[in-house]
Write a protein that holds these residues in place. Structure first.
Motif, mmCIF file in Angstrom:
data_model
loop_
_atom_site.group_PDB
_atom_site.id
_atom_site.type_symbol
_atom_site.label_atom_id
_atom_site.label_comp_id
_atom_site.label_asym_id
_atom_site.label_seq_id
_atom_site.Cartn_x
_atom_site.Cartn_y
_atom_site.Cartn_z
ATOM 1 N N LEU A 45 0.823 -1.215 0.000
ATOM 2 C CA LEU A 45 0.000 0.000 0.000
ATOM 3 C C LEU A 45 0.855 1.262 0.000
ATOM 4 O O LEU A 45 0.593 2.201 -0.753
ATOM 5 N N GLY A 46 1.898 1.288 0.813
ATOM 6 C CA GLY A 46 2.764 2.470 0.868
ATOM 7 C C GLY A 46 3.433 2.757 -0.463
ATOM 8 O O GLY A 46 3.531 3.910 -0.888
ATOM 9 N N THR A 47 3.891 1.704 -1.114
ATOM 10 C CA THR A 47 4.538 1.863 -2.411
ATOM 11 C C THR A 47 3.530 2.294 -3.467
ATOM 12 O O THR A 47 3.824 3.140 -4.310
ATOM 13 N N LEU A 48 2.326 1.748 -3.413
ATOM 14 C CA LEU A 48 1.272 2.137 -4.349
ATOM 15 C C LEU A 48 0.973 3.633 -4.224
ATOM 16 O O LEU A 48 0.878 4.337 -5.229
ATOM 17 N N VAL A 49 0.876 4.110 -3.006
ATOM 18 C CA VAL A 49 0.617 5.538 -2.782
ATOM 19 C C VAL A 49 1.779 6.374 -3.302
ATOM 20 O O VAL A 49 1.578 7.405 -3.946
ATOM 21 N N ARG A 50 2.996 5.927 -3.059
ATOM 22 C CA ARG A 50 4.180 6.661 -3.534
ATOM 23 C C ARG A 50 4.214 6.722 -5.051
ATOM 24 O O ARG A 50 4.501 7.761 -5.648
ATOM 25 N N ILE A 51 3.881 5.615 -5.713
ATOM 26 C CA ILE A 51 3.856 5.591 -7.176
ATOM 27 C C ILE A 51 2.786 6.540 -7.697
ATOM 28 O O ILE A 51 3.031 7.330 -8.611
ATOM 29 N N ALA A 52 1.594 6.459 -7.120
ATOM 30 C CA ALA A 52 0.493 7.317 -7.571
ATOM 31 C C ALA A 52 0.847 8.788 -7.411
ATOM 32 O O ALA A 52 0.618 9.600 -8.311
ATOM 33 N N THR A 53 1.424 9.145 -6.278
ATOM 34 C CA THR A 53 1.806 10.536 -6.028
ATOM 35 C C THR A 53 2.844 10.998 -7.036
ATOM 36 O O THR A 53 2.727 12.081 -7.613
ATOM 37 N N ALA A 54 3.859 10.174 -7.265
ATOM 38 C CA ALA A 54 4.926 10.547 -8.200
ATOM 39 C C ALA A 54 4.412 10.696 -9.626
ATOM 40 O O ALA A 54 4.922 11.508 -10.389
ATOM 41 N N LEU A 55 3.388 9.919 -9.970
ATOM 42 C CA LEU A 55 2.842 9.979 -11.323
ATOM 43 C C LEU A 55 1.644 10.927 -11.425
ATOM 44 O O LEU A 55 0.984 10.991 -12.467
#
Length: 108
Positions: A45-55
């Motif tokens: 979940l943390g990585t998913l949020v980080r990816i979404a934010t970066a993109l």
């Protein structure tokens, strides 16, 4: 996770960046990001949020749960700028801001 893989690829394409650049913006190794793009692995979940934010999107949209918004080419350009701004230095951001203000003053 096929939806997630397609979403990652299409979001990077919409932003005009490579998978390598997307990985860099997310703070992930190219190899790890490639596992997500290929569907070999799923992010936590943390990585998913980080990816979404970066993109410049949301986890729901990457997972195919959010509404697909019809975006204009101008909206995509704004999103590309926002995504790039997240990873540049303060000095580079200052330079980019001055350049954008100069362009706005000329009304190009």
């Amino acid at each position: 996770m096929d939806v997630f893989c397609r979403s990652l690829r299409s979001r990077a394409k919409a932003l005009g960046i490579s998978n390598a650049e997307a990985a860099r913006r997310c703070g992930l190794s190219e190899r790890r990001y490639a596992h997500y793009v290929s569907g070999d692995r799923e992010p936590d979940l943390g990585t998913l949020v980080r990816i979404a934010t970066a993109l410049g999107t949301t986890p729901n949209q990457l997972l195919g749960l959010g509404e697909i918004q019809d975006t204009s080419s101008r909206d995509i350009l704004f999103q590309r700028i926002q995504s790039a701004v997240q990873v540049i230095s303060d000095e580079a951001l200052e330079i980019a801001t001055v350049q954008m203000e100069a362009l706005a003053a000329k009304r190009l």
